[in-house]
Design a protein around this motif. Sequence first.
Motif, PDB file in Angstrom:
ATOM      1  N   PRO A 158       0.821  -1.227   0.000  1.00 18.29           N
ATOM      2  CA  PRO A 158       0.000   0.000   0.000  1.00 18.29           C
ATOM      3  C   PRO A 158       0.853   1.276   0.000  1.00 18.29           C
ATOM      4  N   MET A 159       1.999   1.220   0.695  1.00 18.53           N
ATOM      5  CA  MET A 159       2.861   2.420   0.722  1.00 18.53           C
ATOM      6  C   MET A 159       3.471   2.658  -0.660  1.00 18.53           C
ATOM      7  N   LEU A 160       3.952   1.574  -1.265  1.00 20.31           N
ATOM      8  CA  LEU A 160       4.546   1.713  -2.603  1.00 20.31           C
ATOM      9  C   LEU A 160       3.494   2.184  -3.608  1.00 20.31           C
ATOM     10  N   ARG A 161       2.297   1.657  -3.454  1.00 23.48           N
ATOM     11  CA  ARG A 161       1.207   2.032  -4.370  1.00 23.48           C
ATOM     12  C   ARG A 161       0.899   3.526  -4.255  1.00 23.48           C
ATOM     13  N   ARG A 162       0.793   3.991  -3.025  1.00 18.87           N
ATOM     14  CA  ARG A 162       0.489   5.411  -2.812  1.00 18.87           C
ATOM     15  C   ARG A 162       1.580   6.320  -3.361  1.00 18.87           C
ATOM     16  N   MET A 163       2.822   5.861  -3.223  1.00 24.03           N
ATOM     17  CA  MET A 163       3.936   6.715  -3.652  1.00 24.03           C
ATOM     18  C   MET A 163       3.912   7.003  -5.140  1.00 24.03           C
ATOM     19  N   TYR A 164       3.451   6.041  -5.934  1.00 21.79           N
ATOM     20  CA  TYR A 164       3.493   6.265  -7.384  1.00 21.79           C
ATOM     21  C   TYR A 164       2.110   6.328  -8.041  1.00 21.79           C
ATOM     22  N   PHE A 165       1.142   5.710  -7.387  1.00 24.16           N
ATOM     23  CA  PHE A 165      -0.199   5.684  -7.982  1.00 24.16           C
ATOM     24  C   PHE A 165      -1.225   6.282  -7.027  1.00 24.16           C
ATOM     25  N   PRO A 166      -1.086   7.563  -6.720  1.00 24.86           N
ATOM     26  CA  PRO A 166      -2.114   8.182  -5.866  1.00 24.86           C
ATOM     27  C   PRO A 166      -3.392   8.369  -6.682  1.00 24.86           C
ATOM     28  N   GLU A 167      -4.480   8.508  -5.974  1.00 26.28           N
ATOM     29  CA  GLU A 167      -5.740   8.712  -6.685  1.00 26.28           C
ATOM     30  C   GLU A 167      -5.689  10.006  -7.484  1.00 26.28           C
ATOM     31  N   LYS A 168      -6.195   9.983  -8.709  1.00 27.70           N
ATOM     32  CA  LYS A 168      -5.992  11.092  -9.620  1.00 27.70           C
ATOM     33  C   LYS A 168      -6.623  12.410  -9.149  1.00 27.70           C
ATOM     34  N   GLU A 169      -7.857  12.326  -8.687  1.00 24.34           N
ATOM     35  CA  GLU A 169      -8.575  13.548  -8.303  1.00 24.34           C
ATOM     36  C   GLU A 169      -7.885  14.277  -7.159  1.00 24.34           C
ATOM     37  N   LYS A 170      -7.316  13.487  -6.253  1.00 25.75           N
ATOM     38  CA  LYS A 170      -6.748  14.078  -5.050  1.00 25.75           C
ATOM     39  C   LYS A 170      -5.425  14.792  -5.297  1.00 25.75           C
ATOM     40  N   ASN A 171      -4.792  14.522  -6.425  1.00 27.47           N
ATOM     41  CA  ASN A 171      -3.456  15.066  -6.644  1.00 27.47           C
ATOM     42  C   ASN A 171      -3.366  15.655  -8.051  1.00 27.47           C
ATOM     43  N   THR A 172      -4.030  16.765  -8.227  1.00 26.17           N
ATOM     44  CA  THR A 172      -4.204  17.302  -9.569  1.00 26.17           C
ATOM     45  C   THR A 172      -2.893  17.709 -10.234  1.00 26.17           C
ATOM     46  N   ASP A 173      -1.952  18.230  -9.463  1.00 25.92           N
ATOM     47  CA  ASP A 173      -0.704  18.686 -10.075  1.00 25.92           C
ATOM     48  C   ASP A 173       0.054  17.524 -10.694  1.00 25.92           C
ATOM     49  N   VAL A 174       0.008  16.382 -10.027  1.00 23.69           N
ATOM     50  CA  VAL A 174       0.683  15.199 -10.565  1.00 23.69           C
ATOM     51  C   VAL A 174      -0.082  14.671 -11.766  1.00 23.69           C
ATOM     52  N   ALA A 175      -1.409  14.681 -11.632  1.00 21.68           N
ATOM     53  CA  ALA A 175      -2.233  14.142 -12.709  1.00 21.68           C
ATOM     54  C   ALA A 175      -2.033  14.902 -14.003  1.00 21.68           C
ATOM     55  N   GLU A 176      -1.839  16.164 -13.895  1.00 17.27           N
ATOM     56  CA  GLU A 176      -1.678  16.945 -15.114  1.00 17.27           C
ATOM     57  C   GLU A 176      -0.239  16.933 -15.635  1.00 17.27           C
ATOM     58  N   GLY A 177       0.586  16.207 -14.961  1.00 13.45           N
ATOM     59  CA  GLY A 177       1.957  16.060 -15.435  1.00 13.45           C
ATOM     60  C   GLY A 177       2.818  17.282 -15.192  1.00 13.45           C
ATOM     61  N   VAL A 178       2.394  18.140 -14.268  1.00 14.90           N
ATOM     62  CA  VAL A 178       3.203  19.320 -13.962  1.00 14.90           C
ATOM     63  C   VAL A 178       4.444  18.879 -13.191  1.00 14.90           C
ATOM     64  N   ALA A 179       5.583  19.332 -13.649  1.00 12.98           N
ATOM     65  CA  ALA A 179       6.818  18.919 -12.989  1.00 12.98           C
ATOM     66  C   ALA A 179       6.905  19.550 -11.612  1.00 12.98           C
ATOM     67  N   THR A 180       6.905  18.736 -10.603  1.00  9.02           N
ATOM     68  CA  THR A 180       7.057  19.250  -9.252  1.00  9.02           C
ATOM     69  C   THR A 180       8.312  18.627  -8.670  1.00  9.02           C
ATOM     70  N   VAL A 181       8.978  19.404  -7.850  1.00  6.28           N
ATOM     71  CA  VAL A 181      10.237  18.914  -7.279  1.00  6.28           C
ATOM     72  C   VAL A 181      10.045  18.653  -5.800  1.00  6.28           C
ATOM     73  N   ALA A 182      10.558  17.539  -5.361  1.00 11.13           N
ATOM     74  CA  ALA A 182      10.528  17.245  -3.929  1.00 11.13           C
ATOM     75  C   ALA A 182      11.942  16.917  -3.502  1.00 11.13           C
ATOM     76  N   PRO A 183      12.310  17.305  -2.285  1.00 17.25           N
ATOM     77  CA  PRO A 183      13.674  17.009  -1.840  1.00 17.25           C
ATOM     78  C   PRO A 183      13.930  15.504  -1.797  1.00 17.25           C
ATOM     79  N   SER A 184      14.966  15.084  -2.496  1.00 11.41           N
ATOM     80  CA  SER A 184      15.321  13.669  -2.526  1.00 11.41           C
ATOM     81  C   SER A 184      16.166  13.320  -1.306  1.00 11.41           C
ATOM     82  N   PRO A 185      16.328  12.026  -1.030  1.00 14.20           N
ATOM     83  CA  PRO A 185      17.204  11.638   0.077  1.00 14.20           C
ATOM     84  C   PRO A 185      18.641  12.070  -0.191  1.00 14.20           C
TER      85      PRO A 185
END
Lengths: 223, 575
Positions: A158-185
């Motif tokens: 479930p954690m791996l699923r959420r990390m890459y396949f979040p529900e589309k409606e809830k995460n519009t910026d990702v769904a639209e393919g907008v490049a977002t940056v998050a701090p990597s390890p």
Amino acid sequence: MLSKILITVAALLILAGLIGLKMKMVGKRLLFVCIAAVGMVILSVAEMNTYGLVGGCFQAIYRILAIIPGILLFHSICKRNGITDIEGLNGVGRKMPYTYVLLVFLCMVTIGIPITGTFTGIIYSEIGLLAGGYGVFTYVGLIGNILGIVVPVMLLFPMLRRMYFPEKEKNTDVAEGVATVAPSPAKSLLVIGWLLAAVLLVFSLYQQPVLVAISTVMQKFFS
Amino acid sequence: MANNYGVLLIFLFPVLGGIIGFFLGKKNKGTRNDWIDIVVIVQLAMLAYLAYMTIGKGTTFELSLGNFLGLGLSLTMDVVSVLLSILVTVVVAIVTQFMKESMKKEESSNRFYLLFMCTFGMILGACMTDNLFNFFMFITLALLFAWPLIMHRRDKLALANANIYIGFVTAGMVLILTGIVILFGYLGSVNYSGMYSSVMSRGGSGALLIAGLLTSLGFAMTAGVFPVQFQVTRGCSYGLIEISTLLSSLVSKLGIYGILVIAVDLFVENKFYGRVLLVAALMTAVWGILVTLTSTDIRKILMGLDIATNGFVLLAVSLLVLGGSSNQYSVRSVVYLLFASAISIAVLYMVSLELVRRNQNYEIKGLVASGKGNPLLGAATLLAGISLAGVPGTLGYLGYGTLFKSISTGIGWKWLVVVYIILWGFLMTAVLRIFMKFFISKPDEPLRILTSEEEELVGDNSLEAKGKDDQNAYRFGEILLLLAGVVQVVMGVIPEWSANYQPIITKFITFCNLNETVHLEVNVYSKSVLLAGGIAVIICALFYTNLVHGVLLRVIRNRKNKKLKAEAEQNKENM
């Protein structure tokens, strides 16, 4: 008698891993994955025969090498992105795809999918259990072994699923393919992670040296 | 025989091709598509060469790496595995042709292609191995690679059902693993031929029965056998059609193949196991047909059809166990039905994909008459449909015909003959419904008085199916679908030179551990089979007119309405 007690304890530890399903915090979930993994190793060693010991050693080596960098990576990702619970992981993997691939690989080794050394360990453990003749405890051990595969799947997938396949409606910026940056390890952590992953991959494809090493150590111990 | 490392290339090449395609696709999607075409063509060429060597020259290619992957890797390319690999590659070739168009607007198509090719490679690996443990390994990896493909669009329904899918995958694989370990402990080998010879020398036991049942249950989950069908139902009904095709027409058949291996190697003439399979097969066929006839989403309809045909193949496997070593009809029906259903269902899926792509609608109501004006697509659907339904002159008919022969002459249970013909008729109805909806039916006319809002909706043509949109038609793909149908017809018309070609079918008979020296004259065009087929057609016509179009129901309703009307008028007069 000791075998039977240890098999029961191990089965209970694996069963305790199910409590992790209730946990929303990433760290706590990973803790229960570790508990289930420890249970699996104890279960194998408790068989007290060659198959069980080899299986236990296999599982211990591969699980430790996978789970430690896995936990560190999860910890780093969560800390740098201010994530505490699994809901917060939504879509994080899409922002760091290569780190995500590394995490998936480490999780697969922890779970013990086919072709990994952990899987070989599980097979040896099951064979040892059937060869041991522990009466009712054989079934306890078998159920423990089955749960030992299922529990990490239920906790990690479930954690791996959420990390890459979040529900589309809830995460519009990702769904639209907008490049977002998050701090990597941290880079050093990633390098260590990739190196360990490479080692795990090579020694999953060709496990003979690990088997030989385990056999040599066991001979020295039991001679 | 010495190890032939070239065998590794057969299943690794698609995986490597997928990885290269992934990076090519980052620069140009067209180049990626061309590259995937090259991979599939090279794959087909390699398999054609292997087919020539194995069928024509009788050579077998083997590779056994005892130290690889911890527990060893054993691959064999003989006639059976080469033909299965060709079937898999042909289906993938068809799907990838249509993916060029359907994936154009899809987000993250590179990732989809990569995982799709990895799944393809693992399915090939499962076909090539002669060892139950390696088979388990490949099938698990194929199912795991398919998981992200099901979730590709990330809509709520797909994600929820993907969770159920992975739950059942885990459960199924754990059952198979436990079964295999018990088998290994008892028999000392999980090699197909090794298992058979060990069982023959040692005899059966309780442990063997438990192990076999556990393993079969795991494979039944993969095959979508009722009542553990959820892996297939959830995996094939909510994701993209491309992955549903792979899961339905290939992976679910691998589940049946796994049950076949267990049945012929461990349970030779075991009445208990045979009866368990028989009951499961009948329930699966009934359930699949019910789903097909009652669903409105095209993915669910086709998934039901796949499960129904799996039920028929499982029926043939059960008869193989019950009928004993002389029951060659069952082997033939298993082989013919597996091939016919895999190809036909893939064709139907692709036709649906094409129509869905044009109409942007998964609901059958939205696809009514959408294929009108597209004769190529219509002909391809017709040929696939008649083969799947078992109309004489097709590969499917050979399968259903030999299955009928197996029941009537091999087993001789009259009740089963009756049930079988009725189920056959139902299956024909289900297939006919799809064809009629796509190509013949007219869109429903509004019969009741509509509100003003509803009238506006009816007036809006955006909901109507676009049948004559030829500009978007993908001709090459349609020709491929038609070719797949023509091949099935050729096989049905001249079975002695194709489906029943002695050097090929003998290998399948040997694979199933039957006595190949007993030569059987198979005449599926005998009076009894044609009569059974004829009765099934009549049943189909009755079912279609009454169940699908509700003619009977309408007559009853009209009579009832007339009666009510008459009563109301009489009451009025009395008042």
